[in-house]
Design an enzyme around this catalytic site. Sequence first.
Site, PDB file in Angstrom:
ATOM      1  N   LYS A 116       0.850  -1.192   0.000  1.00 53.12           N
ATOM      2  CA  LYS A 116       0.000   0.000   0.000  1.00 53.12           C
ATOM      3  C   LYS A 116       0.889   1.247   0.000  1.00 53.12           C
ATOM      4  O   LYS A 116       1.814   1.339   0.792  1.00 53.12           O
ATOM      5  CB  LYS A 116      -0.860  -0.044   1.271  1.00 53.12           C
ATOM      6  CG  LYS A 116      -2.071   0.843   1.244  1.00 53.12           C
ATOM      7  CD  LYS A 116      -2.873   0.686   2.528  1.00 53.12           C
ATOM      8  CE  LYS A 116      -3.937   1.750   2.612  1.00 53.12           C
ATOM      9  NZ  LYS A 116      -4.540   1.797   3.944  1.00 53.12           N
ATOM     10  N   HIS A 173      -0.267   4.520   0.273  1.00 54.30           N
ATOM     11  CA  HIS A 173      -0.872   5.704   0.905  1.00 54.30           C
ATOM     12  C   HIS A 173      -1.347   5.286   2.296  1.00 54.30           C
ATOM     13  O   HIS A 173      -1.160   4.141   2.699  1.00 54.30           O
ATOM     14  CB  HIS A 173      -2.032   6.215   0.059  1.00 54.30           C
ATOM     15  CG  HIS A 173      -3.110   5.196  -0.124  1.00 54.30           C
ATOM     16  ND1 HIS A 173      -3.013   4.179  -1.063  1.00 54.30           N
ATOM     17  CD2 HIS A 173      -4.264   4.988   0.530  1.00 54.30           C
ATOM     18  CE1 HIS A 173      -4.083   3.428  -0.978  1.00 54.30           C
ATOM     19  NE2 HIS A 173      -4.860   3.874  -0.009  1.00 54.30           N
TER      20      HIS A 173
END
Length: 242
Positions: free
Chosen positions: A117, A119
Amino acid sequence: APPSIPPWKSDLISLCLASNILTFGTFTLKSGRQSPYFFNCGLFSRARLIRAISSAYAQTLDTYAKEHEEEKWGFDVLFGPAYKGIPLAATTVEKLAGIDETRWGEVGYAFNRKEVKDHGEGGLMVGESLKGKRVVVIDDVMTAGTAIQEALSIIQAQGGTLVGIIIAVNRQEKMPSASEKEGKGDDGTVRGSAIGAVRKQTGVPVLAVLTLGDIIEGMRGMGRDQEVKLMEGYYEKYGTED
Ligand code: OMP
């Protein structure tokens, strides 16, 4: 002869049969071997099934810890590799707290993401940090021991110390030969067990809730002779005591 497996194991085997977690047919395994039986942990997807398997994992870990009190064996984080390890890790730590909250109440769980991921909180890992922690890997089935390798490298990269591996089923298989890996079938050479190779590689215990031997024993006790014969035939070809 009296059955050599405890009642909780035969109950678990019955449950796996009734829910098609343990099935019979012709299955091509990840190793390329053709097996007459398959154990599908993805199907522990109903309340009483996930309760049964998480209780069995937790019982197996708790018993091992109590038997290895002198070496102070224990762990801080249960790591469940994505995806199938995720519900197993979460439900098993919950069961551990239920068995003995003093011993296990602070144990954590963690899992990896398949896609990193970029963010929000970011990163590869979710849950408890592995850094500087004693880590046990929880996984479903071990055949040739290849699936577990990715989990081991994640733990290493995250700075954890591997102290154990727990699986639902040890299929008790020999390491595949070089000719098998090329898809040319077994060359008949003498080789050690896959689980033995993982133990040797890591130096940690590999605990199993059930072994093929347990499944054979349990099903013999149920009079399922046809399937017992199939599993024994498979064991003759690919099995090891370990
Ligand atoms: P190895 O990587 O050969 O140890 O195989 C383990 C993996 O095979 C598991 O994580 C499963 O994805 C799959 N598997 C089962 O789930 N159940 C079985 O009965 C047999 C296998 C298998 O393909 O060997």
